[in-house]
Design an enzyme around this catalytic site. Structure first.
Site, PDB file in Angstrom:
ATOM      1  N   CYS A   6       2.037   5.953  -8.352  1.00 51.04           N
ATOM      2  CA  CYS A   6       2.077   5.170  -7.105  1.00 51.04           C
ATOM      3  C   CYS A   6       0.782   5.307  -6.319  1.00 51.04           C
ATOM      4  CB  CYS A   6       3.274   5.597  -6.263  1.00 51.04           C
ATOM      5  SG  CYS A   6       3.315   7.371  -5.919  1.00 51.04           S
TER       6      CYS A   6
ATOM      7  N   ASP B   4       3.858  11.443  -9.711  1.00 50.60           N
ATOM      8  CA  ASP B   4       3.502  11.350  -8.288  1.00 50.60           C
ATOM      9  C   ASP B   4       2.965  12.719  -7.883  1.00 50.60           C
ATOM     10  OD1 ASP B   4       3.348  10.649  -5.583  1.00 50.60           O
ATOM     11  OD2 ASP B   4       5.501  10.889  -5.215  1.00 50.60           O
TER      12      ASP B   4
ATOM     13  N   HIS C 271      11.100   5.001  -0.917  1.00 47.81           N
ATOM     14  CA  HIS C 271       9.867   4.195  -0.870  1.00 47.81           C
ATOM     15  C   HIS C 271      10.143   2.889  -1.621  1.00 47.81           C
ATOM     16  CE1 HIS C 271       5.823   3.213  -0.226  1.00 47.81           C
ATOM     17  NE2 HIS C 271       5.201   4.002  -1.082  1.00 47.81           N
TER      18      HIS C 271
ATOM     19  N   GLN D 107       7.464   0.283  -2.977  1.00 49.42           N
ATOM     20  CA  GLN D 107       6.680   0.767  -4.128  1.00 49.42           C
ATOM     21  C   GLN D 107       7.365   0.381  -5.443  1.00 49.42           C
ATOM     22  OE1 GLN D 107       3.610   2.689  -4.189  1.00 49.42           O
ATOM     23  NE2 GLN D 107       3.744   2.161  -6.357  1.00 49.42           N
TER      24      GLN D 107
END
Ligand code: CP
Ligand code: NVA
Length: 316
Positions: free
Chosen positions: A274, A233, A138, A141
């Site tokens: 995130c 996360d 990702h 991010q």
């Protein structure tokens, strides 16, 4: 200020592995400039006349909105292609869809399952492709996370970032890559069965030889002591919903709660997520709300950093 002009035109953004530390710093600084301008009511026209396709196999709030708003702010046109809108990979091959989209669009964002799909889109479309999240990575991010850390600490090199939770998901992977590129001391705090893939760790240790960063992987909660930033996360990433029961049992001792934050033992520690957050699982409501200002700066920074990626790789 993004003082140096770096030529990233025509490049895809599939993983931070493909970018040098200087290029990553450049994108973060460009995002900072674009953010300052946006706050002054100044937007650009660097994407004027450009059409970008936004392919989403998985849901999204931040990434979709960041690409949409960032593109329109710069005068471009975004087109959303959800999983039921196109037949990517099940009636039409990824290669064929890529070649069609490449004839019509100037850039393509992809969010979905396989890293291989985003790589094929880049290979066959002939236009810049941006990874909006895969099972493995990702990267956009990380730009937002690091811009947020830079806003908080003024610098990135030498910071101690502790990621708590599922140590083998896309966020753990990407934070490890980004940290190793930029010289951040990175800790994964996770039960052993969820430790990060050894091949990736070895690759990142190579980057650390140049950057001076370090990697620690442990299941010992004491590892949070002295952290500049604690990050978590979700315990079940998109597509892993069936594993919920098993994950909760495994990760409960790794919840980011007041006790864990107290164990850090410093005043200035920031907490990042995130998002989306599943409160009372990976983080308590109390910790989340105590750090909400920075968490939502981080969410806002998705837009400025994604805009920077599009401007740098596709902009006029
Ligand atoms: N952090 C993030 O990627 O959020 P979305 O899933 O809402 O895009
Ligand atoms: N690991 C999470 C990240 C969400 C932004 C997921 O893949 O669902």
């Amino acid at each position: 200020m993004a003082e140096k002009i770096m030529n990233l035109k025509g490049r895809s953004f599939l993983t931070l592995k493909d970018y040098t530390p200087e290029e990553i710093e450049y994108l973060i600084d460009l995002a900072k400039d674009l953010k300052t301008k946006k706050k002054q009511g100044i937007t650009g026209n660097s994407l004027k006349g450009k059409n970008i396709a936004l392919i989403f196999e998985k849901p999204s709030t931040r990434t979709r909105c960041a690409f949409t708003v960032g593109c329109i702010d710069e005068g471009g046109h975004p087109e959303y292609l959800g999983k039921d809108d196109i037949q990517l990979g099940y009636k039409e091959s990824v290669e064929d869809t890529a070649r069609v989209l490449g004839r019509m669009f100037d850039g393509i964002e992809f969010r979905g399952f396989k890293q291989d799909t985003v790589e094929k889109l880049a290979k066959y479309s002939g236009v810049p492709v941006w990874n909006g999240l895969t099972d493995l990575d990702h990267p956009t991010q990380i730009l937002a996370d690091f811009l947020t850390l830079k806003e908080q600490f003024g610098t990135l090199k030498g910071l101690h970032l502790v990621y708590v939770g599922d140590g083998r998901n896309n966020m753990a992977n990407s934070l490890m890559i980004g940290s190793a590129k930029l010289g951040i001391n990175f800790t994964v705090l996770s039960p052993e069965s969820l430790w990060t893939d050894e091949v990736l760790v070895a690759e990142c240790q190579e980057y650390n030889k140049t950057s001076g960063g370090t990697i620690t992987i442990t299941d010992n909660i004491d590892a949070v002591k002295g952290a500049d930033a604690v990050y978590t996360d979700v315990w079940c990433s998109m597509g892993e919903e069936a594993l919920a029961g098993e994950r909760i049992a495994l990760l409960k001792p790794y919840q980011v709660n007041t006790e864990l934050m107290n164990a850090v033992g410093t005043e200035k520690t920031v907490f990042l997520h995130c998002l989306p957050a599943v409160k009372s699982y990976e983080v308590t409501e109390e910790v989340f709300e105590a750090h909400a200002d920075v968490i939502f700066d981080e969410a806002e920074n998705r837009m400025h950093t994604i805009k920077a990626v599009m401007v740098a790789t596709l902009g006029n």
